[in-house]
Design a protein around this motif. Structure first.
Motif, PDB file in Angstrom:
ATOM      1  N   GLY A 104      20.685 -64.288  28.315  1.00  0.00           N
ATOM      2  CA  GLY A 104      21.198 -62.936  28.481  1.00  0.00           C
ATOM      3  C   GLY A 104      21.117 -62.523  29.930  1.00  0.00           C
ATOM      4  N   GLY A 105      21.624 -61.333  30.229  1.00  0.00           N
ATOM      5  CA  GLY A 105      21.575 -60.853  31.601  1.00  0.00           C
ATOM      6  C   GLY A 105      20.155 -60.784  32.112  1.00  0.00           C
ATOM      7  N   SER A 106      19.287 -60.148  31.327  1.00  0.00           N
ATOM      8  CA  SER A 106      17.864 -60.109  31.616  1.00  0.00           C
ATOM      9  C   SER A 106      17.171 -60.918  30.537  1.00  0.00           C
ATOM     10  CB  SER A 106      17.358 -58.663  31.613  1.00  0.00           C
ATOM     11  OG  SER A 106      15.977 -58.622  31.839  1.00  0.00           O
ATOM     12  N   CYS A 107      16.631 -62.070  30.897  1.00  0.00           N
ATOM     13  CA  CYS A 107      16.115 -62.999  29.892  1.00  0.00           C
ATOM     14  C   CYS A 107      14.599 -63.115  29.935  1.00  0.00           C
ATOM     15  CB  CYS A 107      16.736 -64.373  30.079  1.00  0.00           C
ATOM     16  SG  CYS A 107      16.577 -65.047  31.752  1.00  0.00           S
ATOM     17  N   ARG A 108      13.928 -62.163  30.581  1.00  0.00           N
ATOM     18  CA  ARG A 108      12.486 -62.259  30.786  1.00  0.00           C
ATOM     19  C   ARG A 108      11.658 -61.589  29.695  1.00  0.00           C
ATOM     20  NH1 ARG A 108      10.010 -65.840  34.311  1.00  0.00           N
ATOM     21  NH2 ARG A 108      11.553 -66.385  35.893  1.00  0.00           N
ATOM     22  N   TRP A 109      12.303 -60.835  28.790  1.00  0.00           N
ATOM     23  CA  TRP A 109      11.533 -60.094  27.803  1.00  0.00           C
ATOM     24  C   TRP A 109      11.278 -60.990  26.582  1.00  0.00           C
ATOM     25  CZ3 TRP A 109      12.646 -54.218  26.726  1.00  0.00           C
ATOM     26  CH2 TRP A 109      11.444 -53.614  26.308  1.00  0.00           C
ATOM     27  N   GLU A 203      18.798 -60.114  38.029  1.00  0.00           N
ATOM     28  CA  GLU A 203      18.167 -61.138  38.851  1.00  0.00           C
ATOM     29  C   GLU A 203      18.605 -62.521  38.387  1.00  0.00           C
ATOM     30  OE1 GLU A 203      14.016 -60.752  39.961  1.00  0.00           O
ATOM     31  OE2 GLU A 203      13.974 -58.805  38.965  1.00  0.00           O
ATOM     32  N   ASP A 204      18.606 -63.453  39.308  1.00  0.00           N
ATOM     33  CA  ASP A 204      18.972 -64.822  38.972  1.00  0.00           C
ATOM     34  C   ASP A 204      17.762 -65.528  38.367  1.00  0.00           C
ATOM     35  OD1 ASP A 204      19.876 -67.368  38.724  1.00  0.00           O
ATOM     36  OD2 ASP A 204      20.328 -67.694  40.844  1.00  0.00           O
ATOM     37  N   ASP A 205      17.764 -65.661  37.043  1.00  0.00           N
ATOM     38  CA  ASP A 205      16.692 -66.353  36.337  1.00  0.00           C
ATOM     39  C   ASP A 205      17.196 -67.675  35.748  1.00  0.00           C
ATOM     40  OD1 ASP A 205      14.345 -64.693  36.563  1.00  0.00           O
ATOM     41  OD2 ASP A 205      15.402 -63.215  35.351  1.00  0.00           O
ATOM     42  N   SER A 206      18.245 -68.233  36.359  1.00  0.00           N
ATOM     43  CA  SER A 206      18.804 -69.480  35.837  1.00  0.00           C
ATOM     44  C   SER A 206      17.795 -70.621  35.901  1.00  0.00           C
ATOM     45  CB  SER A 206      20.082 -69.857  36.594  1.00  0.00           C
ATOM     46  OG  SER A 206      19.852 -69.875  37.989  1.00  0.00           O
ATOM     47  N   GLY A 207      16.862 -70.544  36.856  1.00  0.00           N
ATOM     48  CA  GLY A 207      15.835 -71.583  36.946  1.00  0.00           C
ATOM     49  C   GLY A 207      14.981 -71.632  35.690  1.00  0.00           C
TER      50      GLY A 207
END
Length: 256
Positions: A104-109, A203-207
């Motif tokens: 998703g756009g924000s995948c940190r949750w 944010e770029d969380d593709s890593g």
């Protein structure tokens, strides 16, 4: 909370009603304090065992069910619970926020999804522990119906994401938007160029997603919503999905 729990309970004809803490359950003035004060005692009544925390576990036959509070995970307690039910036939992890990061756009949750060194270490620790138990994770939060089967850390994590937010008629009909592991990460890639409501960019969380992508053997994603029934036996673990208010099975997912 008592009114809501009793209303649900009245529909279950005596069956235990177990809840998992979500992010909306603890929002509002004193909501978190009220939830933490009420729910362990209620879960003790439902399960017939002492529950003192919003992270707890129970067993059904030879299977273990680990309930995680992804808002407030007590890592020491979770490790202890896993040791107490070592040797279970199946280990089910029940959590509102996913264990495997979602696309998703924000995948940190998700469970220990923060960027700090401490959060990263905890995430990888539990990923390894769950994988070595070949855990089956049942989660929600992201309003999609998804099956992800990930291999790594010496084992396997199978994650089923469920969604009951049937907000549009078309979501009451099963259809999928992705059915290949190569699709994982595409939504995040598209979102990076867009702006959020506050005008900032994602944010770029593709890593983070790329850390998991090589281990994905199955990835099915749908925006459909409805209800789910899990079937557990010596041979298989499957989930029947009923889209919308359907009384017929819309999709049969094989987890194991």
């Amino acid at each position: 909370l008592d009114d809501v729990m009793n209303r649900f309970k009245s529909e279950l004809h005596g069956l235990p009603f177990v809840t998992v803490t979500g992010n909306h359950d603890i929002r509002g003035t004193n909501a978190k304090e009220a939830y933490h004060a009420y729910m362990p005692e209620r879960m003790s009544e439902e399960l017939g065992k002492s529950v003192t925390h919003t992270n707890f576990f129970f067993t059904i036959g030879d299977d273990a069910y680990i309930v995680l509070d992804f808002n407030d995970p007590d890592d020491t307690l979770i490790d202890q619970m896993l040791k107490e039910c070592e040797g279970a036939r199946h280990t089910f992890v029940l959590t509102h926020g996913p264990v495997l990061p979602y696309d998703g756009g924000s995948c940190r949750w998700f469970f220990h999804g923060g960027k700090s060194a401490e959060e990263t270490a905890a995430r990888r620790h539990f990923r390894k522990v769950f994988a070595r138990r070949n855990a089956l994770c049942i989660c929600g939060h992201i309003h999609t119906t998804e099956l992800a089967d990930w291999y790594g850390d010496g084992g396997r994590i199978t994650q089923m994401t469920v969604n009951s937010v049937w907000s549009k008629p078309e979501l009451g009909i099963y259809s999928y938007t992705s059915d290949q592991p190569s699709d994982y990460g595409n939504i995040h890639e598209m979102a990076k160029s867009k702006k959020k409501e506050d005008g900032s960019k994602y944010e770029d969380d593709s890593g983070l997603l790329n850390e998991y992508k090589p281990g994905l053997k199955t990835y099915i994603r749908s925006t459909s919503a409805g209800s789910y029934k899990m079937n557990v036996s010596d041979r298989h673990v499957t989930i029947d999905f009923y889209a919308g208010n359907s009384k017929e099975i819309s999709k049969h997912f094989v987890l194991r």
